[in-house]
Design an enzyme around this catalytic site. Sequence first.
Site, PDB file in Angstrom:
ATOM      1  N   TYR A  49      36.600  40.980  39.833  1.00 31.76           N
ATOM      2  CA  TYR A  49      37.229  39.822  40.481  1.00 31.76           C
ATOM      3  C   TYR A  49      37.858  40.198  41.821  1.00 31.76           C
ATOM      4  O   TYR A  49      37.915  39.368  42.734  1.00 31.76           O
ATOM      5  CB  TYR A  49      38.255  39.189  39.540  1.00 31.76           C
ATOM      6  CG  TYR A  49      37.586  38.595  38.330  1.00 31.76           C
ATOM      7  CD1 TYR A  49      36.917  37.380  38.415  1.00 31.76           C
ATOM      8  CD2 TYR A  49      37.571  39.272  37.118  1.00 31.76           C
ATOM      9  CE1 TYR A  49      36.261  36.839  37.329  1.00 31.76           C
ATOM     10  CE2 TYR A  49      36.912  38.740  36.016  1.00 31.76           C
ATOM     11  CZ  TYR A  49      36.265  37.529  36.128  1.00 31.76           C
ATOM     12  OH  TYR A  49      35.600  37.011  35.043  1.00 31.76           O
ATOM     13  N   GLU A  50      38.319  41.425  41.953  1.00 35.00           N
ATOM     14  CA  GLU A  50      38.830  41.851  43.256  1.00 35.00           C
ATOM     15  C   GLU A  50      37.711  41.844  44.284  1.00 35.00           C
ATOM     16  O   GLU A  50      37.903  41.429  45.433  1.00 35.00           O
ATOM     17  CB  GLU A  50      39.452  43.241  43.177  1.00 35.00           C
ATOM     18  CG  GLU A  50      39.967  43.728  44.523  1.00 35.00           C
ATOM     19  CD  GLU A  50      40.724  45.050  44.453  1.00 35.00           C
ATOM     20  OE1 GLU A  50      41.084  45.581  45.518  1.00 35.00           O
ATOM     21  OE2 GLU A  50      40.963  45.537  43.333  1.00 35.00           O
ATOM     22  N   THR A  59      38.445  45.813  40.269  1.00 37.49           N
ATOM     23  CA  THR A  59      37.805  44.989  39.262  1.00 37.49           C
ATOM     24  C   THR A  59      36.707  44.139  39.898  1.00 37.49           C
ATOM     25  O   THR A  59      36.641  43.996  41.127  1.00 37.49           O
ATOM     26  CB  THR A  59      38.808  44.048  38.578  1.00 37.49           C
ATOM     27  OG1 THR A  59      39.200  43.033  39.515  1.00 37.49           O
ATOM     28  CG2 THR A  59      40.049  44.817  38.114  1.00 37.49           C
ATOM     29  N   ASP A 106      43.762  34.894  36.265  1.00 37.92           N
ATOM     30  CA  ASP A 106      43.703  33.531  36.788  1.00 37.92           C
ATOM     31  C   ASP A 106      45.121  33.143  37.217  1.00 37.92           C
ATOM     32  O   ASP A 106      46.039  33.134  36.395  1.00 37.92           O
ATOM     33  CB  ASP A 106      43.211  32.583  35.692  1.00 37.92           C
ATOM     34  CG  ASP A 106      42.999  31.159  36.189  1.00 37.92           C
ATOM     35  OD1 ASP A 106      43.598  30.788  37.226  1.00 37.92           O
ATOM     36  OD2 ASP A 106      42.252  30.409  35.543  1.00 37.92           O
ATOM     37  N   GLU A 153      45.637  46.620  29.088  1.00 39.84           N
ATOM     38  CA  GLU A 153      45.143  45.843  30.221  1.00 39.84           C
ATOM     39  C   GLU A 153      44.887  44.436  29.692  1.00 39.84           C
ATOM     40  O   GLU A 153      43.946  44.221  28.921  1.00 39.84           O
ATOM     41  CB  GLU A 153      43.860  46.417  30.822  1.00 39.84           C
ATOM     42  CG  GLU A 153      43.360  45.608  32.017  1.00 39.84           C
ATOM     43  CD  GLU A 153      41.930  45.918  32.441  1.00 39.84           C
ATOM     44  OE1 GLU A 153      41.479  45.295  33.420  1.00 39.84           O
ATOM     45  OE2 GLU A 153      41.258  46.738  31.788  1.00 39.84           O
ATOM     46  N   ASP A 207      45.282  39.214  44.153  1.00 36.73           N
ATOM     47  CA  ASP A 207      45.031  38.796  45.535  1.00 36.73           C
ATOM     48  C   ASP A 207      45.585  37.394  45.781  1.00 36.73           C
ATOM     49  O   ASP A 207      45.359  36.811  46.841  1.00 36.73           O
ATOM     50  CB  ASP A 207      43.539  38.848  45.874  1.00 36.73           C
ATOM     51  CG  ASP A 207      42.709  37.903  45.016  1.00 36.73           C
ATOM     52  OD1 ASP A 207      43.256  37.363  44.017  1.00 36.73           O
ATOM     53  OD2 ASP A 207      41.516  37.712  45.309  1.00 36.73           O
TER      54      ASP A 207
END
Length: 259
Positions: free
Chosen positions: A219-220, A217, A141, A67, A177
């Site tokens: 960040y999701e 995650t 990012d 990952e 996303d």
Amino acid sequence: MQFSLFELPGKHTGKYLLYQLSLRTMGQKKLKRFAEIKTFANVLEYPEDMAGKWKNFFNNDHPITLELACGRGEYTVGLARLHPHQNFIGVDIKGNRMYIGARQCLQENLHNGAFLRTQIEMINRYFAPGEVDAIWITFPDPQLRTSKAKKRLTHPRFLRLYRQFLKTGGTIHLKTDSPQLFQFTKRVIELYGLLLVEENDDVYKKQPVPEELTIKTHYESLDIAQSKRVHYLKFSLPETIKDIDDQLQEILRNEEQTD
């Protein structure tokens, strides 16, 4: 308590003192984590001579999945839970973040989950040819500026690094996303002749969602792109990746000028 850079409280006020205290507390927390993570058996920080030796580290010859830019390691932990007979390694430079996933693996006795602290640009130093079966890149990012396209983790510059240790037929999974990163990666797949295995421009629209894609995650959950949609690509690399990066960059510049 959080403050904008443009809204810092004035000195000698209660808010300013609280702000300074919060910074000091955050710094102490990071230092504590950095010290503690050095004692974790499942974390390696800039290790030397690890290429070809991960079977010894895990004490088995199970398939290895990386990952990349793992952050808190939610996918490393989640995949380790789902697939106990596979090994998973979260890779990131931020030890303060990966501490969370590393500690979770230790607490749950997930011996098939580990973490490697290093820069992604150096990733090829730690794995031998064919040693890795798959790569997950989750909510990286997107590096939206065209001038920073080479920093995107699905840019051919990085794909050439992955090709050095990814086994023939091994797969790369992108979950994001960012519509821009999704479209950019599709363009790379087409332009460079990569093998597209699966494409999904709205992961949660069609039910049931594959179990591996239900892992979320940090960040999701933030929904930074505000697209209200999660995209997914699965693809594999040819033996040789074309040297046409200048052509790719020119295409991106032309698109930027027409937008």
